[in-house]
Design an enzyme around this catalytic site. Sequence first.
Site, PDB file in Angstrom:
ATOM      1  N   GLU A  22      -5.091   1.659   1.806  1.00  0.00           N
ATOM      2  CA  GLU A  22      -5.396   0.765   3.403  1.00  0.00           C
ATOM      3  C   GLU A  22      -6.141   0.966   3.969  1.00  0.00           C
ATOM      4  O   GLU A  22      -6.461  -0.004   5.077  1.00  0.00           O
ATOM      5  CB  GLU A  22      -3.807   0.230   2.673  1.00  0.00           C
ATOM      6  N   GLU A  23      -5.213   2.190   4.941  1.00  0.00           N
ATOM      7  CA  GLU A  23      -4.935   2.330   6.442  1.00  0.00           C
ATOM      8  C   GLU A  23      -6.336   2.993   6.886  1.00  0.00           C
ATOM      9  O   GLU A  23      -7.245   3.492   8.199  1.00  0.00           O
ATOM     10  CB  GLU A  23      -4.078   3.379   6.485  1.00  0.00           C
ATOM     11  N   HIS A  52       0.850  -1.253   0.006  1.00  0.00           N
ATOM     12  CA  HIS A  52      -0.260  -0.425   0.315  1.00  0.00           C
ATOM     13  C   HIS A  52       0.541   1.186  -0.086  1.00  0.00           C
ATOM     14  O   HIS A  52       1.488   1.715   0.642  1.00  0.00           O
ATOM     15  CB  HIS A  52      -1.622  -0.099   1.399  1.00  0.00           C
ATOM     16  N   ASP A  89       3.001  -5.575   3.144  1.00  0.00           N
ATOM     17  CA  ASP A  89       3.077  -4.921   3.846  1.00  0.00           C
ATOM     18  C   ASP A  89       4.190  -5.212   4.986  1.00  0.00           C
ATOM     19  O   ASP A  89       3.708  -6.288   6.082  1.00  0.00           O
ATOM     20  CB  ASP A  89       1.489  -5.521   4.603  1.00  0.00           C
TER      21      ASP A  89
HETATM   22 ZN   LIG Z   1       0.345  -1.198   6.631  1.00  0.00          ZN
END
Ligand SMILES: [Zn+2]
Length: 506
Positions: free
Chosen positions: A323-324, A279, A352
């Site tokens: 993503e977060e 990400h 990740d």
């Molecule tokens: Zn991450």
Amino acid sequence: MGVSSKLAFCATIASAAAIQIPFLSVPSQSRVEATNETKPLVNSSEIQDLISGDRLLARAKKLFEIAKLGEEEYNHPTRVIGSAGHLGTLSYIYEQILQLGDYYSISNQSFPAVSGNVFESRLVIGNQVPKSAAPMGLTPATKDKEPVHGKLVLVENEGCQSTDFPEEVAGSVAFIKRGTCPFGTKSENAGRAGAIAAIVYNYEKDPVQGTLGTPSPYHVASFGLSGEEAEPIIKRLKQGKYVDAIAYIDAEVKSILTVNIIAQTTEGDTENVVMLGAHSDSVAEGPGINDDGSGSLSLLEVATQLTKYSVNNAVRFAWWAGEEEGLLGSDYYVYALPEEENKKIRLFMDYDMMGSPNFAYQIYNATNALNPEGSEELRDLYIAWYEEQGLNYTFIPFDGRSDYDGFIRNGIPGGGIATGAEGIKTKKEQEQFGGKAGDWYDPCYHQLCDDVGNVNMTAWVVNTKLIAHSVATYARSFKGFPKRALLTGTNEYESQTKYHGPILFF
Ligand SMILES: [Zn+2]
Ligand SMILES: *[C@@H]1O[C@H](CO)[C@@H](O)[C@H](O)[C@H]1NC(C)=O
Ligand SMILES: *[C@@H]1O[C@H](CO)[C@@H](O)[C@H](O)[C@H]1NC(C)=O
Ligand SMILES: *[C@@H]1O[C@H](CO)[C@@H](O)[C@H](O)[C@H]1NC(C)=O
Ligand SMILES: *[C@@H]1O[C@H](CO)[C@@H](O)[C@H](O)[C@H]1NC(C)=O
Ligand SMILES: *[C@@H]1O[C@H](CO)[C@@H](O)[C@H](O)[C@H]1NC(C)=O
Ligand SMILES: *[C@@H]1O[C@H](CO)[C@@H](O)[C@H](O)[C@H]1NC(C)=O
């Protein structure tokens, strides 16, 4: 964590925005035969040898400079979606791939997200400032972005029904127990009942750091509070004692468009795609060099070295955004894939956090019993590689905390490796990997200190070589790897997942 830190959370919003599906119009037949005779077929040990710590470190330094573009708005480096730091990251990735010429075709997939910022917040209960009080992600501000004052009113049950809210909630601060329904529902019910703010306290002694999710016009300014700090307050309220509260949140919630970047080799069989992702975004609190600058840069470096070779199977790299905020980009991508495109993806590999300072070599325990067929073969490829290097590894739960989630839910085999976030290293892991038992794997997880110094280069290089190995292996051949099947009904995985990215909704 303090109560006045900036937070950003998002949720997907329904939108009629045009859905771009990369590679849909690519005629696959001609690509299959297109190989550049002058390049050798990708070779795992050779491409691993091309991975260098110096090159990765130089990229990390560059990424930190890019994160500094976020300083103007956030007062510190960040690459959160919507920030100049994230836009700079996207440009960097895009430009780097573009420089590789016609080896890749690149596409941007833009998608809508809601981005929230809490600029300042404060909560006082009685004459105390609770240490664990944290504004919820995507919370609205208090009225006129000013402090509000009112009586604290205990809500019945868990505040999931409008009938749980006594009349005296109107003009007061609702005090609601966590559980049963999402935080967003509680806040909305509080707002409908006329509350000026809401506090959701935990049923466990820990703090609650969650998000309200998709915005509602009825949401009120909302905080989470630890069960430990809530306990004495609940006691006093139950005794019928008067407790008041002052709540203050300066925040904004805005709709933005952000972008997934997808790069696919122009060579290779597009009916059998090797896919991997990392990400591109960070949290608002910091520059995110380990999370997930490390994975994003590993992918860039592997993509760069891969251009020295030809491939039998097409390789598709993805840099996800959002993503977060709850796996927004990868979800958007997978759910928009038509069935015939879904079927062409033989597997998805998630990378990740590749270099946590107090790392463990972690492999997602993705078995075929619970996940699409092929997930376990991928897991076993990672095992075999660490064993071959004489390195220890551990299994970690495959429970929805990163971008593989949408793939598994849509029948695509997946897996990946990681080096650890806020979990605590055990004594045994200290023996296996070095580092320090009792500390977090990444002591700077989701914080300002996730900078260039927050990456263990040994771990990062080792894992980037493993990424190169995974790409080389499947770019050469899927021999022995299970054929793709389409998902029928739901898979077992769904009942096992506890997260959707790092985000707590309940
Ligand atoms: Zn991450
Ligand atoms: C094929 O290789 C030649 C020589 O290295 C190079 O000039 C050319 O750009 C390559 N073509 C592709 C499609 O990669
Ligand atoms: C890959 O390259 C190495 C080193 O050049 C060589 O020993 C090995 O045989 C090659 N592997 C394959 C499958 O060609
Ligand atoms: C894709 O996005 C990148 C990064 O934001 C940008 O630099 C590039 O111009 C975009 N390309 C297209 C074709 O929209
Ligand atoms: C891995 O997952 C399987 C279920 O698919 C489970 O039986 C096994 O205990 C797990 N292993 C570890 C080490 O967690
Ligand atoms: C692997 O772990 C064992 C302890 O379980 C330890 O003795 C050994 O040194 C570790 N190997 C490496 C390469 O760190
Ligand atoms: C990275 O980890 C290795 C193995 O635990 C350790 O020897 C090394 O000192 C670490 N490097 C840094 C910069 O912490």
